[in-house]
Design a protein around this motif. Structure first.
Motif, PDB file in Angstrom:
ATOM      1  N   SER A   1      -5.185  -3.746   4.554  1.00  0.00           N
ATOM      2  CA  SER A   1      -3.942  -4.423   4.235  1.00  0.00           C
ATOM      3  C   SER A   1      -3.722  -5.475   5.348  1.00  0.00           C
ATOM      4  O   SER A   1      -2.837  -6.399   5.454  1.00  0.00           O
ATOM      5  CB  SER A   1      -2.988  -3.603   3.747  1.00  0.00           C
ATOM      6  OG  SER A   1      -2.451  -2.808   4.644  1.00  0.00           O
TER       7      SER A   1
ATOM      8  N   GLU B   1      -3.085  -2.094  -5.781  1.00  0.00           N
ATOM      9  CA  GLU B   1      -3.276  -1.067  -4.648  1.00  0.00           C
ATOM     10  C   GLU B   1      -3.312   0.347  -5.534  1.00  0.00           C
ATOM     11  O   GLU B   1      -4.126   1.120  -5.122  1.00  0.00           O
ATOM     12  CB  GLU B   1      -2.241  -1.136  -3.658  1.00  0.00           C
ATOM     13  CG  GLU B   1      -2.289  -2.343  -2.793  1.00  0.00           C
ATOM     14  CD  GLU B   1      -3.548  -2.375  -2.151  1.00  0.00           C
ATOM     15  OE1 GLU B   1      -4.331  -1.333  -1.987  1.00  0.00           O
ATOM     16  OE2 GLU B   1      -3.824  -3.573  -1.574  1.00  0.00           O
TER      17      GLU B   1
ATOM     18  N   LEU C   1     -13.189  -2.337  -0.522  1.00  0.00           N
ATOM     19  CA  LEU C   1     -12.284  -2.313   0.694  1.00  0.00           C
ATOM     20  C   LEU C   1     -12.517  -3.671   1.175  1.00  0.00           C
ATOM     21  O   LEU C   1     -11.936  -4.428   1.709  1.00  0.00           O
ATOM     22  CB  LEU C   1     -12.626  -1.315   1.539  1.00  0.00           C
ATOM     23  CG  LEU C   1     -12.137  -0.032   1.059  1.00  0.00           C
ATOM     24  CD1 LEU C   1     -12.545   1.203   2.050  1.00  0.00           C
ATOM     25  CD2 LEU C   1     -10.714   0.129   1.369  1.00  0.00           C
TER      26      LEU C   1
ATOM     27  N   VAL D   1       0.667  -1.179  -0.001  1.00  0.00           N
ATOM     28  CA  VAL D   1       0.057  -0.076   0.290  1.00  0.00           C
ATOM     29  C   VAL D   1       0.708   1.392   0.056  1.00  0.00           C
ATOM     30  O   VAL D   1       0.483   2.328  -0.738  1.00  0.00           O
ATOM     31  CB  VAL D   1      -0.755  -0.092   1.357  1.00  0.00           C
ATOM     32  CG1 VAL D   1      -1.742   1.285   1.150  1.00  0.00           C
ATOM     33  CG2 VAL D   1      -1.915  -1.112   0.980  1.00  0.00           C
TER      34      VAL D   1
ATOM     35  N   TYR E   1      -8.033   3.743   4.739  1.00  0.00           N
ATOM     36  CA  TYR E   1      -8.786   2.545   4.609  1.00  0.00           C
ATOM     37  C   TYR E   1      -7.966   1.429   3.801  1.00  0.00           C
ATOM     38  O   TYR E   1      -8.123   0.294   4.145  1.00  0.00           O
ATOM     39  CB  TYR E   1     -10.053   2.968   3.947  1.00  0.00           C
ATOM     40  CG  TYR E   1     -11.112   3.947   4.495  1.00  0.00           C
ATOM     41  CD1 TYR E   1     -11.085   3.733   6.034  1.00  0.00           C
ATOM     42  CD2 TYR E   1     -12.091   4.455   3.969  1.00  0.00           C
ATOM     43  CE1 TYR E   1     -11.789   4.712   6.759  1.00  0.00           C
ATOM     44  CE2 TYR E   1     -12.721   5.359   4.850  1.00  0.00           C
ATOM     45  CZ  TYR E   1     -12.833   5.314   5.983  1.00  0.00           C
ATOM     46  OH  TYR E   1     -13.678   6.093   6.741  1.00  0.00           O
ATOM     47  N   ASN E   2      -7.032   1.706   2.795  1.00  0.00           N
ATOM     48  CA  ASN E   2      -6.356   0.878   2.345  1.00  0.00           C
ATOM     49  C   ASN E   2      -5.420   0.144   3.172  1.00  0.00           C
ATOM     50  O   ASN E   2      -5.160  -1.060   3.505  1.00  0.00           O
ATOM     51  CB  ASN E   2      -5.553   1.220   1.149  1.00  0.00           C
ATOM     52  CG  ASN E   2      -6.387   1.360  -0.102  1.00  0.00           C
ATOM     53  OD1 ASN E   2      -6.755   0.132  -0.710  1.00  0.00           O
ATOM     54  ND2 ASN E   2      -6.716   2.329  -0.788  1.00  0.00           N
TER      55      ASN E   2
ATOM     56  N   ASP F   1      -6.841   0.380  -6.791  1.00  0.00           N
ATOM     57  CA  ASP F   1      -7.868   0.518  -5.469  1.00  0.00           C
ATOM     58  C   ASP F   1      -7.853   2.162  -5.523  1.00  0.00           C
ATOM     59  O   ASP F   1      -8.832   2.711  -5.070  1.00  0.00           O
ATOM     60  CB  ASP F   1      -7.236  -0.064  -4.536  1.00  0.00           C
ATOM     61  CG  ASP F   1      -7.405  -1.531  -4.610  1.00  0.00           C
ATOM     62  OD1 ASP F   1      -8.158  -1.921  -5.680  1.00  0.00           O
ATOM     63  OD2 ASP F   1      -6.804  -2.473  -4.006  1.00  0.00           O
ATOM     64  N   PHE F   2      -6.499   2.624  -4.991  1.00  0.00           N
ATOM     65  CA  PHE F   2      -6.491   4.213  -4.561  1.00  0.00           C
ATOM     66  C   PHE F   2      -7.135   5.115  -5.852  1.00  0.00           C
ATOM     67  O   PHE F   2      -8.261   5.986  -5.350  1.00  0.00           O
ATOM     68  CB  PHE F   2      -5.111   4.729  -4.671  1.00  0.00           C
ATOM     69  CG  PHE F   2      -4.498   4.337  -3.305  1.00  0.00           C
ATOM     70  CD1 PHE F   2      -4.941   5.114  -2.222  1.00  0.00           C
ATOM     71  CD2 PHE F   2      -3.191   3.534  -3.173  1.00  0.00           C
ATOM     72  CE1 PHE F   2      -4.192   4.810  -0.973  1.00  0.00           C
ATOM     73  CE2 PHE F   2      -2.662   3.479  -1.963  1.00  0.00           C
ATOM     74  CZ  PHE F   2      -3.176   4.200  -0.931  1.00  0.00           C
TER      75      PHE F   2
ATOM     76  N   ASP G   1     -10.899  -6.276  -0.762  1.00  0.00           N
ATOM     77  CA  ASP G   1      -9.395  -6.285  -0.638  1.00  0.00           C
ATOM     78  C   ASP G   1      -9.170  -6.704   0.715  1.00  0.00           C
ATOM     79  O   ASP G   1      -8.134  -7.463   0.915  1.00  0.00           O
ATOM     80  CB  ASP G   1      -9.155  -4.832  -0.491  1.00  0.00           C
ATOM     81  CG  ASP G   1      -8.659  -4.234  -1.904  1.00  0.00           C
ATOM     82  OD1 ASP G   1      -8.578  -5.035  -2.782  1.00  0.00           O
ATOM     83  OD2 ASP G   1      -8.485  -2.830  -1.957  1.00  0.00           O
TER      84      ASP G   1
END
Length: 257
Positions: free
Chosen positions: A182, A157, A117, A19, A177-178, A160-161, A120
């Motif tokens: 993780s 990732e 999220l 991340v 949140y990532n 995702d961002f 993930d």
């Protein structure tokens, strides 16, 4: 260093550090980032396939005589990950627009971001289990497995961002949140270490599931994106980078042994 410490450190590499690397990658100007990201994806394909076929499957075959059951485990693993992805609990977006998981990427859709999220978190939890199982089989196999996880986690990732930002999350919230999602890598690794400690006979089949995970991600999620770039020069670059990923895993596995 204890085995549990090895597991936690390399689970951290596959989770939280991925991340952080993705967040730093986003600082690169957009045009340059868009040109680099497909190269990372190509390399990740090679790393995943190399880890599956050159490391995980050979170790799983060496740990059991029931090759038919092992083959069935790989098959069921692929089908299982297909179902998880259908349920949006297993996802691999590597672009700002991810039609499969965010139908309207420019809308402020926190619900879609929440699904990302959750997916993930589940994905990272499974990665932690697989990394722990690999280390419990062989430390060198664990290192190779964690490297393959990190190779595909970084471009994921980044995607995702991008999707979270397009969905209305602030940069700070998307990052926080990532990071939280993780951390499930460490949870999965810790639980696997204690639950598999007295179940050594199950390790070959967990490795088979790890192999099916890597194969599915590479073949079903990553390779189709490469087909969108049909120019001959880009195809050559893709092949070279895929082979580079395979070679890196091969050298890492053979050198560590």
């Amino acid at each position: 260093m204890s085995l549990f410490t090895w597991i936690l450190l390399f689970s951290l590499l596959g989770g939280v550090l991925s991340v952080l690397a993705a967040a730093l990658f986003l600082l690169i100007p957009g045009f340059t980032r868009d040109r680099l990201l497909p190269h990372f994806v190509s390399f990740a394909i090679g790393a995943l396939l190399g880890a599956a076929f050159l490391a995980l499957l050979p170790h799983s075959l060496a740990g059991t005589d029931d090759f038919h059951l092992l083959g069935m485990t790989v098959l069921l693993g692929v089908l299982g990950f297909f179902l998880l992805e259908k349920m949006v609990l297993w996802r691999h977006c590597h672009h700002e627009v991810c039609e499969a998981h965010t139908p309207e990427p420019h809308a402020h859709d926190n619900a879609a971001g929440t699904l990302i999220l959750i997916g993930d978190g589940v994905h990272n939890f499974v990665d932690g289990v697989l990394i722990a199982a690999a280390f419990m089989t062989d430390i060198h196999l664990g290192i190779v497995t964690a490297l393959a996880v990190a190779a595909h986690e970084i471009p994921q990732e980044v995607g995702d961002f991008a999707v979270l930002l397009q969905g209305g999350f602030s940069k700070r919230k998307a990052f926080l949140y990532n990071i939280l999602a993780s951390l499930t890598t460490l949870i999965g690794a810790g639980l696997a270490y204690y639950s598999l400690a007295d179940m050594q006979q199950a390790l070959p089949y967990v490795l088979a599931i790890a192999a099916s995970s890597f194969i599915y991600i590479a073949v079903a999620d990553l390779i189709p994106g490469l087909h969108k770039r049909v120019e001959f020069s880009q195809t050559v670059q893709q092949i070279i980078l895929i082979l580079l990923g395979v070679v890196v895993i091969y050298l890492a596995h053979s050198t560590l042994h």
